[in-house]
Design a protein around this motif. Structure first.
Motif, PDB file in Angstrom:
ATOM      1  N   SER A  48     -20.193  14.613 -35.194  1.00  0.00           N
ATOM      2  CA  SER A  48     -21.503  15.167 -34.869  1.00  0.00           C
ATOM      3  C   SER A  48     -22.473  15.038 -36.040  1.00  0.00           C
ATOM      4  O   SER A  48     -23.671  14.799 -35.834  1.00  0.00           O
ATOM      5  CB  SER A  48     -21.370  16.641 -34.463  1.00  0.00           C
ATOM      6  N   GLN A  61     -26.216  13.347 -35.962  1.00  0.00           N
ATOM      7  CA  GLN A  61     -27.411  14.055 -36.417  1.00  0.00           C
ATOM      8  C   GLN A  61     -28.129  13.297 -37.529  1.00  0.00           C
ATOM      9  O   GLN A  61     -29.359  13.324 -37.608  1.00  0.00           O
ATOM     10  CB  GLN A  61     -27.031  15.458 -36.881  1.00  0.00           C
ATOM     11  N   PHE A 109     -26.945  17.366 -26.023  1.00  0.00           N
ATOM     12  CA  PHE A 109     -26.107  18.270 -26.801  1.00  0.00           C
ATOM     13  C   PHE A 109     -24.842  18.663 -26.048  1.00  0.00           C
ATOM     14  O   PHE A 109     -24.729  18.528 -24.834  1.00  0.00           O
ATOM     15  CB  PHE A 109     -26.896  19.527 -27.174  1.00  0.00           C
ATOM     16  N   ASP A 134     -23.420  21.818 -25.730  1.00  0.00           N
ATOM     17  CA  ASP A 134     -23.514  23.040 -24.930  1.00  0.00           C
ATOM     18  C   ASP A 134     -24.799  23.017 -24.110  1.00  0.00           C
ATOM     19  O   ASP A 134     -25.895  23.204 -24.657  1.00  0.00           O
ATOM     20  CB  ASP A 134     -23.506  24.270 -25.854  1.00  0.00           C
ATOM     21  N   SER A 152     -28.561  24.651 -25.579  1.00  0.00           N
ATOM     22  CA  SER A 152     -29.563  23.642 -25.913  1.00  0.00           C
ATOM     23  C   SER A 152     -30.830  23.769 -25.078  1.00  0.00           C
ATOM     24  O   SER A 152     -31.803  23.050 -25.311  1.00  0.00           O
ATOM     25  CB  SER A 152     -28.982  22.238 -25.743  1.00  0.00           C
ATOM     26  N   GLN A 200     -26.462  20.568 -17.704  1.00  0.00           N
ATOM     27  CA  GLN A 200     -26.345  19.329 -18.464  1.00  0.00           C
ATOM     28  C   GLN A 200     -27.207  18.235 -17.839  1.00  0.00           C
ATOM     29  O   GLN A 200     -27.761  17.392 -18.558  1.00  0.00           O
ATOM     30  CB  GLN A 200     -24.882  18.876 -18.547  1.00  0.00           C
ATOM     31  N   GLY A 219     -30.538  18.725 -19.257  1.00  0.00           N
ATOM     32  CA  GLY A 219     -30.579  18.184 -20.622  1.00  0.00           C
ATOM     33  C   GLY A 219     -30.696  16.668 -20.634  1.00  0.00           C
ATOM     34  O   GLY A 219     -31.395  16.094 -21.472  1.00  0.00           O
TER      35      GLY A 219
END
Length: 331
Positions: free
Chosen positions: A63, A67, A106, A108, A112, A169, A172
């Protein structure tokens, strides 16, 4: 599965010598005593239209890598070349403009999403920030994005808590898709979902990739999900890539002992069949005090004195197949 196989030389992203060290402090006066080497020298490329899977145990730096690529974290060292531009050298304003081309999904889907915002506002937010649509045209675009991910206009006025995990999700994903990015970092996007929902989200991501020509970096700690969606797979251990290969080659012929151990832990769907499991000894070493030599030698059943003294380079042992091991399996 992706355009990358047809256009193997069209690079979208190139990562060179990427490192991220977090300083840590101890004692009454918070004196800095060392660094956590979250990412410790990565080199890889991502072609347009392909999916590069990154897999490994929790804490291996997956991760953090994602990022840094998106410039949500500053790199300690190294280069991140996106369409030839080194993102680590761009100004904040230049990075802001580049964000249209790079988005993230993301892990979660609840954390998010802003719980105070309606779905319409959540998806419209990036479009407003970049001044792409207004008024009725903006609302029409939001509805279009919802329909693309399997939701509809009647969901516009709802809040995130009114949806299931899979539906959140999808919201998202719609938000990440809004700006028509070239690269999406999928940071364990299905690990918080029920198994029955995971395949739906993975199939949706594959469909969107085909429809919109997307490029993915797919981060996960489970190999089945990575196998389902990836073209190539990078296996990370303690901040480093230990094996990188085409998906089929990696699963058919793993060359690093750590990859072999990960594959042996994948359950077989047929209850009448059994397979030998390779059990790793000991715990994952601390990235604040990594072992000398090969970082995996403390848990490797094949380790020799050479492994404990000299770090193995990541080298190509077959076309497109690289491994960091002094004694690759099968040789």
């Amino acid at each position: 599965m992706s355009q990358a196989k047809d256009q193997p030389n069209q690079l979208l992203l190139e990562v060179k010598g990427l490192k991220k060290y977090f300083p840590f402090k101890q004692g009454m006066f918070s004196k800095q005593v060392g660094y956590v080497r979250a990412v410790d020298g990565l080199d890889f490329v991502v072609h347009r239209g392909e999916t590069l899977g990154i897999v490994g145990e929790s804490g291996c730096g997956k991760s953090t890598t994602g990022q840094m690529i998106l410039q949500l974290l500053d790199a300690t060292e190294g280069e991140i070349l996106f369409e030839g531009k080194d993102l680590t050298k761009l100004s904040p304003e230049e990075i802001r403009k580049m964000r249209k081309d790079m988005q993230i999904i993301f892990q979660d889907p609840f954390a998010s999403l802003n719980p105070r915002m309606k779905v319409e506002d959540i998806i419209a937010e990036p479009l407003k920030i970049h001044g792409m649509y207004k008024g009725a045209e903006l609302k029409a675009k939001v509805i279009e994005l919802l329909e693309v991910v399997g939701l509809g206009e009647h969901h516009l006025s709802r809040h995130p808590h009114e949806f299931s995990g899979g539906q959140r999700q999808r919201i998202g994903i719609a938000r990440a898709l809004a700006l028509r990015p070239k690269l999406i970092v999928c940071d364990e996007p299905v690990s918080a979902l029920d198994v029955s929902i995971q395949s739906q989200i993975l199939n949706l991501l594959k469909k969107l990739q085909a429809d919109y020509g997307l490029t993915y970096i797919f981060i996960a700690h489970g190999l089945p999900a990575v196998k389902h969606i990836s073209d190539r797979i990078a296996v990370m251990y303690l901040g480093k890539i230990v094996e990188l290969a085409d998906r089929d080659a990696l699963f058919a012929n793993p060359r690093h002992p750590y990859t072999e151990a990960l594959l042996s832990a994948v359950p077989i769907p047929d209850p009448t069949k059994r397979k030998e499991r390779m059990l790793l000894e000991g715990d994952l070493p601390s990235p604040a005090n990594p072992p000398k030599g090969c970082s995996f030698h403390t848990r490797c059943p094949y380790a020799t004195d050479l492994c404990s003294q000299t770090p193995p380079p990541l080298q190509e042992i077959a076309e497109g197949h690289t491994v960091a091991c002094h004694f690759p399996l099968g040789t």
